[in-house]
Design a protein around this motif. Structure first.
Motif, short mmCIF file in Angstrom:
data_model
loop_
_atom_site.label_atom_id
_atom_site.label_comp_id
_atom_site.label_asym_id
_atom_site.label_seq_id
_atom_site.Cartn_x
_atom_site.Cartn_y
_atom_site.Cartn_z
N ILE A 1 13.11 -4.63 -10.81
CA ILE A 1 11.94 -3.75 -10.65
C ILE A 1 12.45 -2.31 -10.66
N PRO A 2 12.76 -1.78 -11.86
CA PRO A 2 13.39 -0.44 -11.93
C PRO A 2 12.62 0.66 -11.21
N VAL A 3 11.29 0.53 -11.12
CA VAL A 3 10.48 1.57 -10.48
C VAL A 3 10.81 1.68 -8.98
N LEU A 4 11.43 0.67 -8.39
CA LEU A 4 11.85 0.76 -6.99
C LEU A 4 12.90 1.85 -6.80
N ASN A 5 13.71 2.09 -7.84
CA ASN A 5 14.67 3.20 -7.77
C ASN A 5 13.94 4.52 -7.55
N ASN A 6 12.84 4.72 -8.30
CA ASN A 6 12.06 5.95 -8.14
C ASN A 6 11.45 6.03 -6.75
N TYR A 7 10.92 4.91 -6.29
CA TYR A 7 10.29 4.86 -4.97
C TYR A 7 11.28 5.29 -3.88
N PHE A 8 12.45 4.66 -3.86
CA PHE A 8 13.42 4.99 -2.82
C PHE A 8 14.01 6.39 -3.01
N ARG A 9 14.11 6.87 -4.25
CA ARG A 9 14.57 8.25 -4.48
C ARG A 9 13.57 9.23 -3.86
N LEU A 10 12.28 8.99 -4.09
CA LEU A 10 11.25 9.86 -3.51
C LEU A 10 11.29 9.82 -1.98
N LEU A 11 11.49 8.62 -1.41
CA LEU A 11 11.58 8.51 0.05
C LEU A 11 12.80 9.26 0.58
N MET A 12 13.93 9.16 -0.13
CA MET A 12 15.15 9.86 0.31
C MET A 12 14.96 11.36 0.26
N GLN A 13 14.25 11.84 -0.77
CA GLN A 13 13.99 13.29 -0.85
C GLN A 13 13.16 13.75 0.35
N ARG A 14 12.15 12.95 0.70
CA ARG A 14 11.31 13.29 1.85
C ARG A 14 12.12 13.23 3.15
N ALA A 15 12.96 12.21 3.27
CA ALA A 15 13.78 12.07 4.48
C ALA A 15 14.77 13.23 4.60
N TYR A 16 15.35 13.63 3.48
CA TYR A 16 16.29 14.75 3.49
C TYR A 16 15.59 16.04 3.93
N THR A 17 14.39 16.27 3.40
CA THR A 17 13.61 17.44 3.78
C THR A 17 13.30 17.41 5.27
N ALA A 18 12.91 16.24 5.77
CA ALA A 18 12.59 16.11 7.21
C ALA A 18 13.83 16.36 8.06
N ALA A 19 15.00 15.86 7.60
CA ALA A 19 16.24 16.06 8.35
C ALA A 19 16.61 17.54 8.41
N LEU A 20 16.44 18.24 7.30
CA LEU A 20 16.71 19.69 7.29
C LEU A 20 15.76 20.42 8.23
N GLU B 1 0.84 -1.21 0.00
CA GLU B 1 0.00 0.00 0.00
C GLU B 1 0.87 1.25 0.00
N HIS B 2 1.95 1.22 0.78
CA HIS B 2 2.88 2.35 0.84
C HIS B 2 3.53 2.56 -0.53
N LEU B 3 3.99 1.49 -1.15
CA LEU B 3 4.58 1.56 -2.48
C LEU B 3 3.62 2.20 -3.47
N ALA B 4 2.35 1.77 -3.41
CA ALA B 4 1.34 2.24 -4.36
C ALA B 4 1.06 3.74 -4.25
N ARG B 5 1.38 4.32 -3.09
CA ARG B 5 1.20 5.77 -2.93
C ARG B 5 2.22 6.56 -3.76
N PHE B 6 3.31 5.91 -4.16
CA PHE B 6 4.40 6.60 -4.86
C PHE B 6 4.62 6.11 -6.28
N VAL B 7 4.50 4.80 -6.50
CA VAL B 7 4.79 4.21 -7.81
C VAL B 7 3.81 3.07 -8.09
#
Length: 195
Positions: free
Chosen positions: A118-137, A7-13
């Protein structure tokens, strides 16, 4: 068992049925009690951990022997020491449940293969890293420019579920002050609510 992760995956990719089966076959499931460790300082982090149920913390031990909590993860959140995971080097952190938890794990050995299959997993984790980076800042900004009192009340308003679930001394560590100071702030908050 892994429905929350999908379900979490489906929210992004979008992943198709075949990709879902490939991923499901590689996922590991682990039940951990609150005194267990997913990672101990000095070990190499070999997993990327998705919290299916429970609450987990990532922390280090300071020079004076106290715990400094840097991150919490509740159901539906990922947690890992990505520096150790990516570079295959010993971690400076501990990852430990705050309460009995159920975890889905993608191991380091499986992750590279999964990214190819599953190449789309790269996009999924990239999006999560962007969110994590924003939260860390955001957290860094709060620590540097916000008073401890404001920091606490912002956290309470933004993450009320944590305040109920996490022991007070852990919350204080995460927010950068002592348990005694947190007790004082909580008392102040209660008296403000009653007046």
């Amino acid at each position: 068992m892994f429905e929350m992760l999908f379900e979490h995956l489906a929210r992004f990719v979008h992943i198709n049925e075949q990709e879902r089966e490939i991923l499901q076959a590689r996922l590991r499931y682990k039940k951990v009690s609150k005194k267990d460790f997913l990672l101990k300082q000095g070990q190499i982090c070999t997993g990327n951990f998705f919290v299916l149920s429970g609450c987990v913390r990532l922390y280090s031990i300071t020079d004076n022997g106290t715990e400094q909590i840097l991150q919490f993860a509740i159901s539906g959140w990922w947690i890992s020491d990505y520096h150790s995971f990516q570079n295959n080097i010993p971690s400076t952190y501990n990852i430990q449940p705050v309460e009995d938890s159920e975890i889905a794990i993608i191991t380091r050995s499986d992750s590279d293969e999964l990214f190819q299959q599953i190449p789309v997993l790269n996009n999924y984790f990239r999006l999560l890293m962007q969110r994590a980076y924003t939260a860390a800042l955001r957290k860094m900004e709060l620590l540097l420019v916000t008073s401890a009192e404001d920091r606490y009340f912002q956290f309470v308003n933004n993450y009320p579920e944590f305040v109920q679930r996490v022991p007070q001394y852990m919350l204080a560590s995460f927010l950068g002050f002592t348990p005694e100071f947190l007790s004082m702030l909580r008392a102040k908050g209660r008296s403000a609510n009653h007046s």
